[in-house]
Design a protein around this motif. Sequence first.
Motif, mmCIF file in Angstrom:
data_model
loop_
_atom_site.group_PDB
_atom_site.id
_atom_site.type_symbol
_atom_site.label_atom_id
_atom_site.label_comp_id
_atom_site.label_asym_id
_atom_site.label_seq_id
_atom_site.Cartn_x
_atom_site.Cartn_y
_atom_site.Cartn_z
ATOM 1 N N MET A 1 0.811 -1.213 0.000
ATOM 2 C CA MET A 1 0.000 0.000 0.000
ATOM 3 C C MET A 1 0.847 1.268 0.000
ATOM 4 O O MET A 1 0.331 2.365 0.061
ATOM 5 N N ASN A 2 2.191 1.150 -0.032
ATOM 6 C CA ASN A 2 3.041 2.325 -0.060
ATOM 7 C C ASN A 2 3.276 2.853 -1.462
ATOM 8 O O ASN A 2 3.941 3.869 -1.644
ATOM 9 N N ALA A 3 2.782 2.147 -2.488
ATOM 10 C CA ALA A 3 2.959 2.600 -3.861
ATOM 11 C C ALA A 3 2.236 3.925 -4.058
ATOM 12 O O ALA A 3 1.167 4.161 -3.474
ATOM 13 N N PRO A 4 2.801 4.840 -4.865
ATOM 14 C CA PRO A 4 2.131 6.121 -5.104
ATOM 15 C C PRO A 4 0.726 5.914 -5.690
ATOM 16 O O PRO A 4 0.498 4.998 -6.480
ATOM 17 N N LEU A 5 -0.182 6.793 -5.286
ATOM 18 C CA LEU A 5 -1.557 6.747 -5.773
ATOM 19 C C LEU A 5 -1.733 7.834 -6.832
ATOM 20 O O LEU A 5 -1.530 9.018 -6.563
ATOM 21 N N VAL A 6 -2.106 7.426 -8.046
ATOM 22 C CA VAL A 6 -2.316 8.344 -9.161
ATOM 23 C C VAL A 6 -3.805 8.407 -9.475
ATOM 24 O O VAL A 6 -4.452 7.361 -9.648
ATOM 25 N N ALA A 7 -4.352 9.596 -9.553
ATOM 26 C CA ALA A 7 -5.733 9.790 -10.012
ATOM 27 C C ALA A 7 -5.702 10.052 -11.510
ATOM 28 O O ALA A 7 -4.925 10.895 -11.979
ATOM 29 N N LEU A 8 -6.519 9.324 -12.253
ATOM 30 C CA LEU A 8 -6.500 9.378 -13.715
ATOM 31 C C LEU A 8 -7.862 9.766 -14.249
ATOM 32 O O LEU A 8 -8.880 9.150 -13.897
ATOM 33 N N THR A 9 -7.906 10.774 -15.109
ATOM 34 C CA THR A 9 -9.126 11.103 -15.840
ATOM 35 C C THR A 9 -9.002 10.577 -17.277
ATOM 36 O O THR A 9 -7.912 10.340 -17.769
ATOM 37 N N GLY A 10 -10.145 10.411 -17.926
ATOM 38 C CA GLY A 10 -10.131 9.981 -19.328
ATOM 39 C C GLY A 10 -9.751 8.527 -19.514
ATOM 40 O O GLY A 10 -9.269 8.142 -20.591
ATOM 41 N N ALA A 11 -9.984 7.685 -18.506
ATOM 42 C CA ALA A 11 -9.511 6.299 -18.565
ATOM 43 C C ALA A 11 -10.259 5.441 -19.569
ATOM 44 O O ALA A 11 -9.840 4.316 -19.852
ATOM 45 N N THR A 12 -11.374 5.942 -20.113
ATOM 46 C CA THR A 12 -12.104 5.164 -21.122
ATOM 47 C C THR A 12 -11.681 5.528 -22.540
ATOM 48 O O THR A 12 -12.153 4.925 -23.496
ATOM 49 N N GLY A 13 -10.779 6.496 -22.698
ATOM 50 C CA GLY A 13 -10.345 6.933 -24.026
ATOM 51 C C GLY A 13 -9.176 6.138 -24.549
ATOM 52 O O GLY A 13 -8.607 5.276 -23.864
ATOM 53 N N PHE A 14 -8.795 6.426 -25.777
ATOM 54 C CA PHE A 14 -7.706 5.729 -26.461
ATOM 55 C C PHE A 14 -6.410 5.793 -25.651
ATOM 56 O O PHE A 14 -5.771 4.765 -25.389
ATOM 57 N N GLU B 1 -8.408 12.328 -1.873
ATOM 58 C CA GLU B 1 -7.797 11.991 -0.594
ATOM 59 C C GLU B 1 -6.659 10.982 -0.792
ATOM 60 O O GLU B 1 -6.843 9.922 -1.381
ATOM 61 N N GLY B 2 -5.465 11.321 -0.334
ATOM 62 C CA GLY B 2 -4.320 10.427 -0.434
ATOM 63 C C GLY B 2 -3.658 10.372 -1.792
ATOM 64 O O GLY B 2 -2.705 9.609 -1.984
ATOM 65 N N VAL B 3 -4.107 11.184 -2.754
ATOM 66 C CA VAL B 3 -3.576 11.136 -4.116
ATOM 67 C C VAL B 3 -2.227 11.853 -4.182
ATOM 68 O O VAL B 3 -2.086 12.977 -3.687
ATOM 69 N N ASP B 4 -1.251 11.208 -4.796
ATOM 70 C CA ASP B 4 0.075 11.802 -4.972
ATOM 71 C C ASP B 4 0.176 12.632 -6.241
ATOM 72 O O ASP B 4 0.847 13.666 -6.274
ATOM 73 N N ALA B 5 -0.459 12.174 -7.319
ATOM 74 C CA ALA B 5 -0.388 12.877 -8.602
ATOM 75 C C ALA B 5 -1.678 12.651 -9.370
ATOM 76 O O ALA B 5 -2.324 11.602 -9.241
ATOM 77 N N ILE B 6 -2.050 13.632 -10.167
ATOM 78 C CA ILE B 6 -3.176 13.506 -11.087
ATOM 79 C C ILE B 6 -2.630 13.460 -12.508
ATOM 80 O O ILE B 6 -1.767 14.266 -12.876
ATOM 81 N N VAL B 7 -3.142 12.529 -13.299
ATOM 82 C CA VAL B 7 -2.866 12.497 -14.735
ATOM 83 C C VAL B 7 -4.181 12.812 -15.429
ATOM 84 O O VAL B 7 -5.123 12.015 -15.390
ATOM 85 N N HIS B 8 -4.224 13.961 -16.066
ATOM 86 C CA HIS B 8 -5.475 14.462 -16.658
ATOM 87 C C HIS B 8 -5.426 14.263 -18.169
ATOM 88 O O HIS B 8 -4.814 15.046 -18.895
ATOM 89 N N SER B 9 -6.076 13.191 -18.643
ATOM 90 C CA SER B 9 -6.094 12.900 -20.073
ATOM 91 C C SER B 9 -7.451 13.125 -20.713
ATOM 92 O O SER B 9 -7.597 12.943 -21.926
ATOM 93 N N ALA B 10 -8.459 13.512 -19.929
ATOM 94 C CA ALA B 10 -9.792 13.730 -20.485
ATOM 95 C C ALA B 10 -9.861 15.065 -21.220
ATOM 96 O O ALA B 10 -9.115 16.001 -20.912
#
Length: 308
Positions: free
Chosen positions: A1-14, A63-72
């Motif tokens: 559970m120590n792995a970085p947590l990434v929030a991802l948008t646009g996960a249904t896209g190409f 909550e607890g997110v280290d980075a956001i990847v915004h692809s949407a």
Amino acid sequence: MNAPLVALTGATGFVGRHLLSDLRAHGYRVRLLLRRPTEAAPDADSAVIGDLARPMNMARALEGVDAIVHSAGIAHAMSGRPEDDYRSVNTEATIALARAAERGGVRRFVFLSSVRAQTGPCADGVVDETRPAAPTDAYGRSKLAAEEGLATLGLDWAALRPVLVYGPGVKGNMASLARLAATPWPLPFGGLRARRSLLALENLAEAVRTVIAAEGRLCRPYLVADDGAWTLPEMIAAMRRGSGGRPMLLPVPQALVSALLRVAGRGEAAERLTGDLVVDTGALKALGWRPLVATPDGLARLARDAAA
């Protein structure tokens, strides 16, 4: 559970689908930020935030997110959309999400921008980030405006400016080129000499992971492309070799191909086929990024996958 947590948008896209599997394969925990519950993936945490322009429950989602990847966002291929739509989704929603990230203490915001935030469909010379940005359409302007908005925040951010991306499931111009290369006929493109940078999905995913992990503050854009630049005949030849065929390219003069396309009302297609767009990825390489896939190999595999 120590792995970085990434929030991802646009996960249904190409691109987003590939980023989800790539991040998980490299040990990241991934939380999908979704418009509706039906988009949830079985192998990832998820949070429903609704419309990105008017997100809800953001404190809990981040909550607890280290980075956001915004692809949407609205893709360039969605032609005919009014400029306000691009600005609402690609600019305003991006800045709103980044503000929520800043409030939530997210370490870094990774924005998937576009080379079109830097330049038009073609450019003289080799393009790098020091050249003043000069987008030529609503899509590019919306991406650049989002970058400019990110620069006003205290949040650490990086904007990746990919060139044309290819890989399994690609749509738009690259899908059309793959279908054309799959035909058994000679093609009249042997005389085209314009060179263009391309980007394999795997190399884009490597760039995303590079900027997530980079030390220090970034707060800048990075152009992303495979090594080298390629003519249309070289692209088609690579695809045809990948599917076991011969190039079969007729040396029709570039000026004639351009004239015929313009007569047919395909002026932008003529510009793309006869104009260069070559980018320098030195800034991203300075962070340690290296492309994993060579363009000819990636195009050959794309052709094989399409034929399977």
